[in-house]
Design a protein around this motif. Sequence first.
Motif, short mmCIF file in Angstrom:
data_model
loop_
_atom_site.label_atom_id
_atom_site.label_comp_id
_atom_site.label_asym_id
_atom_site.label_seq_id
_atom_site.Cartn_x
_atom_site.Cartn_y
_atom_site.Cartn_z
N ALA A 1 -4.19 7.19 -2.94
CA ALA A 1 -3.91 5.84 -2.45
C ALA A 1 -3.73 4.92 -3.64
O ALA A 1 -4.48 5.00 -4.62
CB ALA A 1 -5.04 5.34 -1.56
N GLN B 1 -8.18 -0.11 -2.59
CA GLN B 1 -8.39 -1.54 -2.79
C GLN B 1 -9.53 -2.05 -1.93
O GLN B 1 -9.80 -1.51 -0.84
CB GLN B 1 -7.12 -2.31 -2.40
CG GLN B 1 -5.97 -2.13 -3.37
CD GLN B 1 -6.07 -3.08 -4.54
OE1 GLN B 1 -6.72 -2.77 -5.53
NE2 GLN B 1 -5.42 -4.22 -4.46
N GLN C 1 0.84 -1.19 0.00
CA GLN C 1 0.00 0.00 0.00
C GLN C 1 0.88 1.24 0.00
O GLN C 1 1.79 1.37 0.80
CB GLN C 1 -0.89 0.02 1.25
CG GLN C 1 -1.76 1.26 1.39
CD GLN C 1 -2.88 1.29 0.38
OE1 GLN C 1 -3.69 0.37 0.32
NE2 GLN C 1 -2.94 2.35 -0.43
N THR D 1 -4.91 -3.05 6.20
CA THR D 1 -3.82 -2.09 6.38
C THR D 1 -4.21 -1.03 7.39
O THR D 1 -3.39 -0.62 8.24
CB THR D 1 -3.46 -1.44 5.04
OG1 THR D 1 -2.92 -2.45 4.16
CG2 THR D 1 -2.44 -0.33 5.21
N HIS E 1 -8.30 -2.78 1.66
CA HIS E 1 -7.61 -1.72 2.41
C HIS E 1 -7.84 -1.77 3.92
O HIS E 1 -6.98 -1.32 4.68
CB HIS E 1 -8.00 -0.34 1.87
CG HIS E 1 -9.37 0.11 2.26
ND1 HIS E 1 -10.49 -0.19 1.53
CD2 HIS E 1 -9.79 0.85 3.32
CE1 HIS E 1 -11.54 0.33 2.12
NE2 HIS E 1 -11.15 0.97 3.20
N THR F 1 -1.89 0.78 -4.86
CA THR F 1 -1.35 -0.51 -4.43
C THR F 1 -0.46 -1.08 -5.52
O THR F 1 -0.88 -1.20 -6.67
CB THR F 1 -2.48 -1.51 -4.12
OG1 THR F 1 -3.31 -0.96 -3.09
CG2 THR F 1 -1.91 -2.82 -3.65
#
Length: 471
Positions: A281, A305, A223, A311, A308, A283
Amino acid sequence: MFEMTDRKPAGRIRRLLVANRGEIAVRIIRAAHELGIQTIQVHSQADGDMLAARLAGERIEIGPSRANKSYLRPEAILDAARRTGADAIHPGYGFLAENAEFADMTENAGLIFVGPSGDIMRTMGDKARARKAAETAGVPTVPGSRGVVADVDEALTLAEAIGYPLLLKATAGGGGRGIRLASNPAELKDLFIQAAAEARAAFGDPGIYLERFIPRARHIEVQVLGDGENVIHLFERECSLQRRRQKIWEEAPAASLDDDIRQRLCRSALELARAVRYRGAGTVEFLYDENRRAFYFIEMNTRIQVEHPVTEMVTGIDLVREMIRIAGGHRLSLRQEDIRLTGHAIECRINAEDPALDFTPVPGTVETLHIPGGPGLRFDTMLYPGYTIPPFYDSLLGKLIAWDHSRPQAISRMARALREMRITGVPTTLPLLLELTGAADVREGAVHTGWLEEWLASKTLDLPLEKAACP
């Protein structure tokens, strides 16, 4: 597991239009409301009573039920934004989230696109061009085509050099859609047409590229979060438990990954994101060959994602809120040294699918919904009792996330939560997920991207649907 970021407002964003549906739309609306932002939810004819439409300050219908008549129509979404006085558009994931033209159209209309620019998306959101960028940045890549494959004849020629088996992958896609595995030229000819058609239907772009298939690889992703000037990573997730290339179980950090590989993976992801001055954001996804201790870049998702939350649970960072703040003009409020891993988190995707019918999606009306509680649990969903699941979209009902101080404890907490959860009215994948919590290979972290399908082929699920629910 606890929020570390500040509560600064989102700058220029006062009214946010959510151009998505389901659980991610609910997630975005909640983050926006915490920032004091007014929300507008677009919806198709089938989604007028979805939870996101109920939670938003305003709702506006943008077309018929099928996605290509509503959520995949940029002009309908931009017209809704104009009519409701929106300042910004959040695309969520899927649909138009990685469509560079839509990002450009949004900016050209004087609106803020919550995500990277169209130029960044063309480079990194397009899977074939992203490979080239990774190679330029010195990040190892899986052998494959160097761009979009024009037609079946070119695919057959390239496949001779790449070698079989190989994957056909949608350049604009994600979520396992537009991907096919070809073992020989005959399969490649048939599957190329299928993959391109699926990619056009799901993403509005039929572009396909080829990539060598690495058997028994693990799927590890990093991430990243950037503001166009500064980029940080928030460590990695493992997404190796997949069925038909759809992730069903994700966790952070990755199981059984030594610190040297972790640092190298995160450093590679940062180098790539910095090279394109990434904003928002994103990935960076890798395949990890554990036997060779080698990893290969496969793609970058230029959006939030599905997974997410794991995370967020291990870093304490609200990624969706950070996305909105950055889009509103704020600099990244975090430094790399601020990011710490605490404990372990697991996410299980709960789908409206019938295990007895080869996991066929089954729409219907939710009769009963019991969400498990207790420390370290979170359920991201759009469900409520009486909600009718439409047949036109993805079968995802929600994501159950369990956090604890160690991976074994997180698995035990997840098992307890899955036993307590009750969803009646539609069949779900709860039995499969619960049985996975007791599988020896899963508990030991000894899985790869093909493990789940091999496991399913070798046995029959012992747990009937009703036993996955609380009494």
